[in-house]
Design a protein around this motif. Structure first.
Motif, PDB file in Angstrom:
ATOM      1  N   UNK A  19     -17.295   7.031   1.030  1.00 46.11           N
ATOM      2  CA  UNK A  19     -16.814   5.708   1.440  1.00 46.11           C
ATOM      3  C   UNK A  19     -16.489   4.925   0.173  1.00 46.11           C
ATOM      4  N   UNK A  20     -15.250   4.427   0.102  1.00 48.46           N
ATOM      5  CA  UNK A  20     -14.820   3.633  -1.050  1.00 48.46           C
ATOM      6  C   UNK A  20     -14.159   2.365  -0.534  1.00 48.46           C
ATOM      7  N   UNK A  21     -13.999   1.346  -1.385  1.00 44.81           N
ATOM      8  CA  UNK A  21     -13.377   0.099  -0.922  1.00 44.81           C
ATOM      9  C   UNK A  21     -11.935   0.312  -0.456  1.00 44.81           C
ATOM     10  N   UNK A  22     -11.579  -0.353   0.613  1.00 44.74           N
ATOM     11  CA  UNK A  22     -10.197  -0.338   1.101  1.00 44.74           C
ATOM     12  C   UNK A  22      -9.329  -1.106   0.112  1.00 44.74           C
ATOM     13  N   UNK A  23      -8.176  -0.572  -0.284  1.00 44.45           N
ATOM     14  CA  UNK A  23      -7.324  -1.292  -1.253  1.00 44.45           C
ATOM     15  C   UNK A  23      -6.750  -2.568  -0.649  1.00 44.45           C
ATOM     16  N   UNK A  24      -6.416  -3.503  -1.510  1.00 41.60           N
ATOM     17  CA  UNK A  24      -5.856  -4.786  -1.092  1.00 41.60           C
ATOM     18  C   UNK A  24      -4.406  -4.892  -1.556  1.00 41.60           C
ATOM     19  N   UNK A  25      -3.523  -5.261  -0.648  1.00 43.99           N
ATOM     20  CA  UNK A  25      -2.097  -5.353  -0.971  1.00 43.99           C
ATOM     21  C   UNK A  25      -1.823  -6.543  -1.888  1.00 43.99           C
ATOM     22  N   UNK A  26      -0.910  -6.333  -2.825  1.00 42.66           N
ATOM     23  CA  UNK A  26      -0.420  -7.390  -3.717  1.00 42.66           C
ATOM     24  C   UNK A  26       1.098  -7.312  -3.684  1.00 42.66           C
ATOM     25  N   UNK A  27       1.806  -8.358  -4.120  1.00 39.80           N
ATOM     26  CA  UNK A  27       3.273  -8.290  -4.132  1.00 39.80           C
ATOM     27  C   UNK A  27       3.781  -7.054  -4.860  1.00 39.80           C
ATOM     28  N   UNK A  28       4.783  -6.423  -4.269  1.00 39.01           N
ATOM     29  CA  UNK A  28       5.330  -5.203  -4.841  1.00 39.01           C
ATOM     30  C   UNK A  28       4.708  -3.941  -4.293  1.00 39.01           C
ATOM     31  N   UNK A  29       3.728  -4.093  -3.386  1.00 31.20           N
ATOM     32  CA  UNK A  29       3.060  -2.930  -2.813  1.00 31.20           C
ATOM     33  C   UNK A  29       3.073  -3.000  -1.288  1.00 31.20           C
ATOM     34  N   UNK A  30       2.766  -1.856  -0.682  1.00 29.41           N
ATOM     35  CA  UNK A  30       2.646  -1.750   0.773  1.00 29.41           C
ATOM     36  C   UNK A  30       1.313  -1.087   1.074  1.00 29.41           C
TER      37      UNK A  30
END
Length: 326
Positions: A19-30
């Protein structure tokens, strides 16, 4: 989120479920909720420590649903494919429930095909399309030799070349695969070996070679094509050892072209993902013009087994992994 993390390099046990942290979207990403992803030889080399780069979470491609896109390039809920752009190499990839991809490496792929079938498309068909119709500029009526034709990449290239009206000579190390290739419409089959050029009666008359076997046979591939013919090197089924003592003056025929394609360039200004007609490819598959179903489908808990099958050369085509909620 659940993910498969590389715990050092080595055998199947290097793939660890965590189990790892869910990534967080930033501008320029999906941010993509992954529904399915393809299994690729590159990921095997990364697991073994044989690749120049390997992120903690492997996986160079996926299909899924947009969870967030701060820049608005893709609508939340849209079906998309993501591939390359550092996935699995420099940033965490698709062996997880979610991944964060650059907007430059994401493409819409709206289709009623099942997720497992969509997952067989992205990197395999994008690379085959680029090699055939960009690097080799293959035209209807031309003859192309596809070396390593029973690999997932090779089968995609056979599908596309035949559908484009080319005459295809397909090679395999296993003649029991010839019937499978003939059913895809190839003109003839040849047993792959280091001196393939010596067994071809039309050596020197062939327009193009798509070489997926790699460095061990590329000099032989250059002997196959006519003056003005093209060879595209795009795979390493025969291993990663470099070409020994390559001297173009002595070993390369005059007037032939050698080109290379590495899928790591997808998403760059020279090779935009939008250039690849993924939507049209999915439509061709849905219409039955390509025989593109995955050879094996695994659940997320069975990725180690998928790697074992790949390592044993038992895949016989494209293998995919599907999440339980797909």
């Amino acid at each position: 989120m659940k993910a498969i993390v590389l715990n050092g390099f080595g055998g199947l046990d290097a793939l660890q479920y965590q189990d790892i942290p869910k990534p967080q979207a930033v501008p320029g990403t999906v941010l993509i909720k992954i529904k399915a992803f393809g299994i690729n030889h590159a990921e095997m080399h990364m697991r073994r420590g044989e690749w120049a780069e390997a992120a903690p979470v492997s996986g160079i491609e996926c299909v899924g649903v947009v969870e967030a896109c701060p820049g608005g390039e893709f609508a939340v809920g849209a079906k998309v494919a993501a591939f390359m752009g550092g996935l699995g190499r420099t940033i965490n990839g698709s062996y997880a429930e979610y991944t964060l991809a650059s907007v430059h490496n994401v493409a819409a792929i709206e289709s009623e095909l099942p997720w497992a079938e969509l997952a067989a498309i992205p990197i395999t068909y994008a690379t085959a399309w680029t090699c055939l119709f960009r690097n080799l500029d293959l035209q209807a009526g031309q003859t192309v030799v596809i070396r390593g034709a029973t690999s997932s990449f090779g089968l995609a290239a056979v599908n596309m070349a035949v559908n484009a009206g080319a005459k295809v000579i397909a090679t395999s190390i296993d003649d029991s695969q010839f019937d499978k290739l003939r059913k895809l419409g190839v003109m003839r089959c040849e047993l792959e070996n280091l001196q393939l050029s010596e067994q071809l009666s039309d050596k020197g008359q062939i327009d193009a070679v798509l070489d997926l076997v790699g460095n061990s046979v590329v000099l032989d591939s250059l002997k196959i094509v006519r003056r003005g013919g093209k060879v595209c090197l795009a795979g390493w089924l025969g291993g990663l050892d470099p070409i020994p003592d390559f001297n173009p003056l002595l070993q390369m025929a005059s007037g032939v072209y050698l080109t290379f394609f590495g899928s790591f360039v997808f998403g760059s200004p020279q090779f935009p993902v939008s250039d690849v007609p993924l939507q049209a490819i999915a439509a061709d598959i849905a219409a039955g013009r390509y025989q593109a179903k995955p050879s094996r489908i695994f659940r997320f808990d069975d990725v180690r087994e998928a790697h074992r099958v790949m390592e044993a050369n038992e895949a016989n085509g494209k293998m995919v992994v599907v999440h339980d909620d797909a």
